[in-house]
Write an enzyme that holds these catalytic residues in place. Structure first.
Site, PDB file in Angstrom:
ATOM      1  N   GLU A   1     -19.833  16.892 -19.903  1.00  0.00           N
ATOM      2  CA  GLU A   1     -18.841  15.898 -20.365  1.00  0.00           C
ATOM      3  C   GLU A   1     -18.902  14.596 -19.580  1.00  0.00           C
ATOM      4  OE1 GLU A   1     -16.249  16.379 -23.076  1.00  0.00           O
ATOM      5  OE2 GLU A   1     -16.796  14.303 -22.704  1.00  0.00           O
TER       6      GLU A   1
ATOM      7  N   LYS B   1     -27.255   7.460 -22.546  1.00  0.00           N
ATOM      8  CA  LYS B   1     -25.998   8.015 -23.067  1.00  0.00           C
ATOM      9  C   LYS B   1     -26.040   8.186 -24.589  1.00  0.00           C
ATOM     10  CE  LYS B   1     -23.380   6.129 -19.153  1.00  0.00           C
ATOM     11  NZ  LYS B   1     -22.699   4.919 -18.666  1.00  0.00           N
TER      12      LYS B   1
HETATM   13  N1  HSE Z   1     -23.418   2.446 -14.428  1.00  0.00           N
HETATM   14  C1  HSE Z   1     -22.543   2.949 -15.435  1.00  0.00           C
HETATM   15  C2  HSE Z   1     -21.767   1.799 -16.052  1.00  0.00           C
HETATM   16  C3  HSE Z   1     -21.530   3.927 -14.936  1.00  0.00           C
HETATM   17  O1  HSE Z   1     -21.847   0.657 -15.608  1.00  0.00           O
HETATM   18  O2  HSE Z   1     -21.067   2.077 -17.019  1.00  0.00           O
HETATM   19  C4  HSE Z   1     -22.023   5.314 -14.857  1.00  0.00           C
HETATM   20  O3  HSE Z   1     -22.351   5.847 -16.082  1.00  0.00           O
END
Ligand code: HSE
Length: 432
Positions: A129, A205
């Site tokens: 998650e 992601k």
């Molecule tokens: N580096 C990511 C961001 C956070 O700036 O959203 C971690 O997933």
């Protein structure tokens, strides 16, 4: 009530947050959920630096085998990040038939198939998650809450660093490098910000999300990725005048024949909910027949939101260990044999914002529009701004839907015109 033993690898910011949450909530979980958790081992390279949470020193170790090989431990929480040695730690935990919780988006995006397949063979589960959207429970929503839906589209603002930079540029009128420096000073952006600003973090992601939505392998190399480095303040201003904001969007769409998975700066109408996601916040806009539209909004990073996601995974797994027939996550995350092709960026159709730096003299627009017309690109609107440099003016054109492949050909021809002075800018427009 059987005690569920936990082992943590990686006692950094998120690990410390997770330990804090567990310390505070363990009595609640026991009293209200009938789940008894015990944090049995914490492994980190650095066991000397004091963390802002009290722990029993005996559970702290530099020896990872005290976590991944200890037969007492039921769930291994990997918060090391990066590909190696995190991958080896996870595979060893799975080999020893331990469930795994991880926040490691890069690893899941790169090696998810291998890890999920091995977990299934071993009869254990991998929960993740915290890998997307920090404290927003989007993975659970896609896997459980929307199980009756065929997800059609997801639009995500899933990199807080980029969203912060674009928000600063828009609100403060500052240049990209100034906004980036500000993000670094505030600790949002890394010293080496490449993963974020080049769109790679968002690609990791969206790879994870689209695998869940479309139930098929999503190789990273099939995702088109364009970051925000080249977004200029003038484009943000012209977009604003036209009624749009510029956001780094991660897009996953299912069409009748293929999938589109891409990350790029995008013009979005200012009245769209996603346009109003400011600063480091994340948001995900999901579209499916049964639910229509759904929007998830929240903190996409940070110690406590991410720890919240990690602990929710621990609880799911603990419930599964106590009542093994309840939650078969592996089935819900399994991929299909029949796959849809993932189309290349050349094959998409989009509306475009294009900006030319043109000589301010007769027939320039005629030349530009002739080339656009040759490639079947229809103009929706044109604005020409006043002169800034001698005889050079920005010309901004919004197009109707056009094929990307044609747009690229048209732009390279337009850029060769002697009346065009700099490389033209093109940004895709989504009406969502
Ligand atoms: N580096 C990511 C961001 C956070 O700036 O959203 C971690 O997933």
């Amino acid at each position: 009530m059987r005690v569920i033993n936990l082992g943590l690898i990686g006692f950094g910011t998120i690990g410390t947050g997770m330990v804090k949450v567990l310390k505070e909530r363990i009595p609640f979980f026991e009293r209200e959920l009938g789940i008894k958790l015990s944090l049995t081992a914490i492994c980190d390279k650095d066991i000397l630096t004091r963390r802002k949470v009290e722990i029993d020193k005996d559970i702290l170790t530099q020896d990872v085998s005290r976590v991944v090989d200890d037969p007492q431990i039921d769930i291994v929480i990997e918060l090391v990040g990066g590909l190696h040695p995190a991958k080896e730690f996870i595979l060893r935990a799975l080999k020893n038939k331990k469930h795994v919780v991880t926040a490691n988006k890069a690893l899941l995006a790169e090696c998810g198939e291998e890890i999920f397949k091995y977990a299934e063979q071993q009869g254990v589960d991998v929960y993740f998650e915290a890998s997307v959207g920090g404290g927003i429970p989007i993975i659970e929503a896609l896997r459980e809450g929307f199980v009756a839906n065929k997800i059609e589209k997801i639009y995500g603002i899933i990199n807080g660093t980029c969203n912060y930079i674009l928000t600063q540029m828009s609100d403060k009128g500052c240049a990209f490098r100034v906004a980036l420096k500000d993000a670094q000073d505030r600790g949002y952006a890394e010293k080496n910000p490449g993963l974020d600003i080049n769109g790679i973090d968002s690609a990791h992601k969206i790879a994870i999300l689209s695998r869940l939505c479309f139930k098929q392998k999503i190789p990273l190399e099939k995702i088109f990725i364009e970051g925000i480095r080249n977004i200029s303040l003038s484009d943000i201003r012209y977009a604003d005048e036209l009624g749009y904001s510029i956001k780094l969007l991660a897009i996953a769409k299912r069409t009748s024949s293929n999938l589109q998975i891409r990350v790029h700066p995008t013009l979005l109408p200012k009245d769209h909910l996603l346009s109003n996601v400011q600063g480091v916040f994340n948001a995900l806009f999901v579209n499916a027949a049964l639910i229509g539209q759904a929007l998830f909004f929240g903190q996409g990073a940070g110690q406590m939101p991410t720890a919240s996601a990690v602990v929710s995974d621990i609880i799911f797994l603990a419930e599964k260990i106590q009542r093994p027939l309840v939650a078969d996550n592996a089935k819900k995350t399994k991929i299909k044999i029949k796959e849809k092709p993932i189309c290349t960026i050349d094959d998409i159709e989009s509306r475009y914002y294009i900006r030319f730096s043109a000589l301010d003299k007769p027939a320039v627009l005629a030349k530009v529009s002739a080339i656009l017309g040759k490639y079947g690109i229809s103009i929706f609107s044109v604005i020409q701004k006043g002169r800034r440099q001698a005889h050079i003016v920005p010309v901004v054109i919004m197009t109707h839907e056009a094929k990307e492949k044609n747009m690229r050909k048209a732009l390279s021809e337009i850029d060769m015109l002697t009346v065009i002075k700099n490389k033209s800018v093109a940004i895709r427009v989504e009406r969502v």
